[in-house]
Write an enzyme that holds these catalytic residues in place. Structure first.
Site, PDB file in Angstrom:
ATOM      1  N   ARG A 167     -27.230 -58.442  -7.611  1.00 40.93           N
ATOM      2  CA  ARG A 167     -26.038 -58.970  -8.282  1.00 40.93           C
ATOM      3  C   ARG A 167     -26.455 -59.903  -9.413  1.00 40.93           C
ATOM      4  NH1 ARG A 167     -20.964 -62.116  -5.397  1.00 40.93           N
ATOM      5  NH2 ARG A 167     -22.552 -63.643  -4.806  1.00 40.93           N
ATOM      6  N   ASP A 447     -21.093 -71.263  -0.849  1.00 41.14           N
ATOM      7  CA  ASP A 447     -21.654 -70.949  -2.152  1.00 41.14           C
ATOM      8  C   ASP A 447     -20.679 -71.412  -3.221  1.00 41.14           C
ATOM      9  OD1 ASP A 447     -19.656 -69.048  -2.287  1.00 41.14           O
ATOM     10  OD2 ASP A 447     -21.003 -67.321  -2.283  1.00 41.14           O
TER      11      ASP A 447
END
Length: 542
Positions: A167, A447
């Site tokens: 990603r 996150d």
């Protein structure tokens, strides 16, 4: 923090950091490849970001997202994505994590079908973190990755590793360490370009891609840009067209109204969509920041069973399976709770319930954040999905309207919920500024997405809750059971308390507590909700 003064001019690319140790990644050929991508696609990227700003201005003025009238033919048409590679036919459990060396090895060995190596929300994009990540992934692709802990423990990849999917960062982020013709290069192109240049041919030779997860898209045109970038890379690297495959995270509210269109734009390389639930909740808050009737209750109450999230999830499954693509479920952020068996079992029960909901709804796989959760999720999917996937579950019963996707759920805001948002955002931001992008807080792996939820809720509550003692917010269906006044005095006090606690703790980011507090305070007091916490924070990275 200012850009370092020393610069290395490597042909077309200027590097604004010390490149020592990265000669194998920052080769002249790789940098020339990166420069060509930048020159070809940067103007389009900037136009698409301007289109985002214009859409948001309309939402701030009172408009609401909707399905596009100009693309009805795509939604109604009879088309399917290209055949999905054998390596991605079974994705029942995927593990995610930053591109740190030991974590890569542990994730590849976890028993998950797929490992998503993350340059984005679980990484703090320091020059060292990003370039170490490129080195680590190159070694993983070459089969040479190894790690020795300070205690002497050896880590190596076993003979049945997870399939690697990478990603890169989203289109909105620049990379201040790389510039071409005086312009910062997009972080997305730095991550994608360096990884593809060094690994694409080796992965293709083994029928392993390269495969990518694409974050933060808001429109089909942004997906089309990724398709063009990958096509250009395939051409330069002499790979067959369509070699590079992509799974798109549907983690913005505007994208939920364009799922067919996004798959169509990537139809020769799309293999699925993913319910990026935490970023999606953040995007709901950000997109509807000016709408007083769209407040969400505190984060812990916004579960996937909420009607607006259930509708989004089921629409994603229906869309993907109609088009021959996989519908991936969302993240289980829990981590093991050591020393408290009852609490640990309660956390695992939540994971099981979440994964059961996903597999019974028709998802083809799911995400976990910790290796200990892989067998938990796999047991559920193995039991209810004996086949490699559920492409045959068409969910023709699903009929989702605009209002269903936009309807805010009922719930509460308590002092504890408000305080938790301050703590999570402060502690995560401090750790991020200190170079750590994946932070355990209260037995959850946080996150950037979860910190963004906390920040956006604080900003919105402070402006729109309008809570008199024990009252309900204007236009909302929320309740305040402990009569918590939502005001800046409460916020400022909470920031001061948690800054003091963090400064005197051993938590990650303790040394950057004051910097994080100043940033959180400035963004929360600002008249306009900032698009991303990581944009102003980026300039303060070490």
């Amino acid at each position: 923090m200012a850009v370092p003064q020393e610069r290395l001019d490597t042909g077309s690319v200027e590097i604004h950091a010390d490149p020592a140790g990265y000669a194998g990644i920052l080769t002249p050929a790789a940098l020339a490849f990166l420069a060509r991508l930048h020159r070809r696609f940067e103007a389009t990227r900037r136009l698409l970001l301007q289109a985002r700003r214009e859409r948001q201005a309309r939402y701030d003025a009172g408009d609401l997202p909707d399905f596009r009238a100009d693309t009805a033919a795509i939604r109604d048409g009879d088309w399917r994505v290209a055949p999905i590679p054998a390596a991605l036919q079974d994705r029942r459990v995927e593990i995610t994590g930053p591109v740190e060396r030991k974590m890569i090895i542990n994730a590849l060995n976890s028993g998950a079908k797929v490992f998503m190596a993350d340059f984005e929300d679980s990484s703090s994009p320091t020059f060292t973190n990003q370039l170490d990540g490129q080195l680590n992934l190159r070694d993983a692709v070459n089969g040479t990755i190894a790690f020795t802990s300070p205690e002497g423990r050896e880590y190596r990849v076993n003979d049945k590793p997870a399939v690697l999917v990478v990603r890169p960062r989203g289109w909105h982020l620049h990379d201040r360490f790389f510039s071409v013709d005086g312009e910062a290069v997009a972080g997305a192109l730095v991550d994608f370009g360096l990884f593809a240049f060094h690994n694409a041919r080796a992965l293709h030779a083994r029928d392993r891609g390269p495969y990518f997860y694409l974050p933060k898209l808001e429109a089909m045109e942004e997906a089309a840009l990724w398709d063009a970038v990958m096509a250009a890379a395939e051409d330069e690297l002499q790979l067959p067209p369509g070699t590079m495959k992509a799974t798109v995270l549907i983690e913005t509210l505007p994208a939920a109204f364009q799922m067919h269109e996004i798959l169509h734009a990537l139809r020769r390389r799309a293999v699925g969509l993913n319910c990026g639930r935490w970023d999606y909740i953040f995007s709901y808050l950000k997109t509807l920041r000016g709408h007083r009737d769209r407040l969400l209750p505190e984060r812990g109450q916004v579960q996937m069973t909420a009607p607006f999230l259930k509708a989004y999830s089921e629409l994603l499954i229906q869309t993907c399976h109609r088009r021959g693509a996989f519908a991936m479920g969302g993240m289980a952020a829990q981590i093991p709770i050591k020393g408290d068996e009852a609490a640990n079992e309660a956390a695992l029960a939540k994971v099981r319930a979440d994964k059961l909901r996903e597999v019974q709804a028709g998802h083809d796989g799911t995400w976990v954040a910790h290796p200990a959760l892989v067998p938990v999720a796999q047991e559920i999917f193995d039991r209810y999905m004996p086949a490699p996937n559920q492409l045959g579950v068409l969910r023709q019963d699903v009929q989702v309207t605009r209002e269903q996707l936009l309807a805010a759920p009922n719930g509460t805001i308590t002092r504890a919920g408000f305080d938790n948002n301050v703590e999570v955002c402060l502690r995560y931001t401090a750790a991020w500024l200190d170079g750590l992008g994946c932070v355990p807080i209260h037995h959850l792996m946080e996150d950037a997405a979860t910190a963004e939820i906390a920040r956006a809720q604080l900003w919105q509550w402070l402006r729109h809750a309008d809570v008199p003692a024990g009252g309900a917010p204007a236009g909302g269906a929320l309740e305040f059971p402990d009569h918590a006044p939502i005001d800046f005095a409460l916020f400022d006090h909470a920031v001061a308390v948690h800054t003091h606690r963090l400064r005197d703790s051993h938590h990650p980011g303790a040394a950057r507590a004051d910097d994080a507090a100043a940033l959180l305070s400035a963004m929360t007091h600002a008249d306009q909700l900032g698009d991303f916490l990581t944009l102003p924070a980026y300039d303060q990275l070490a």
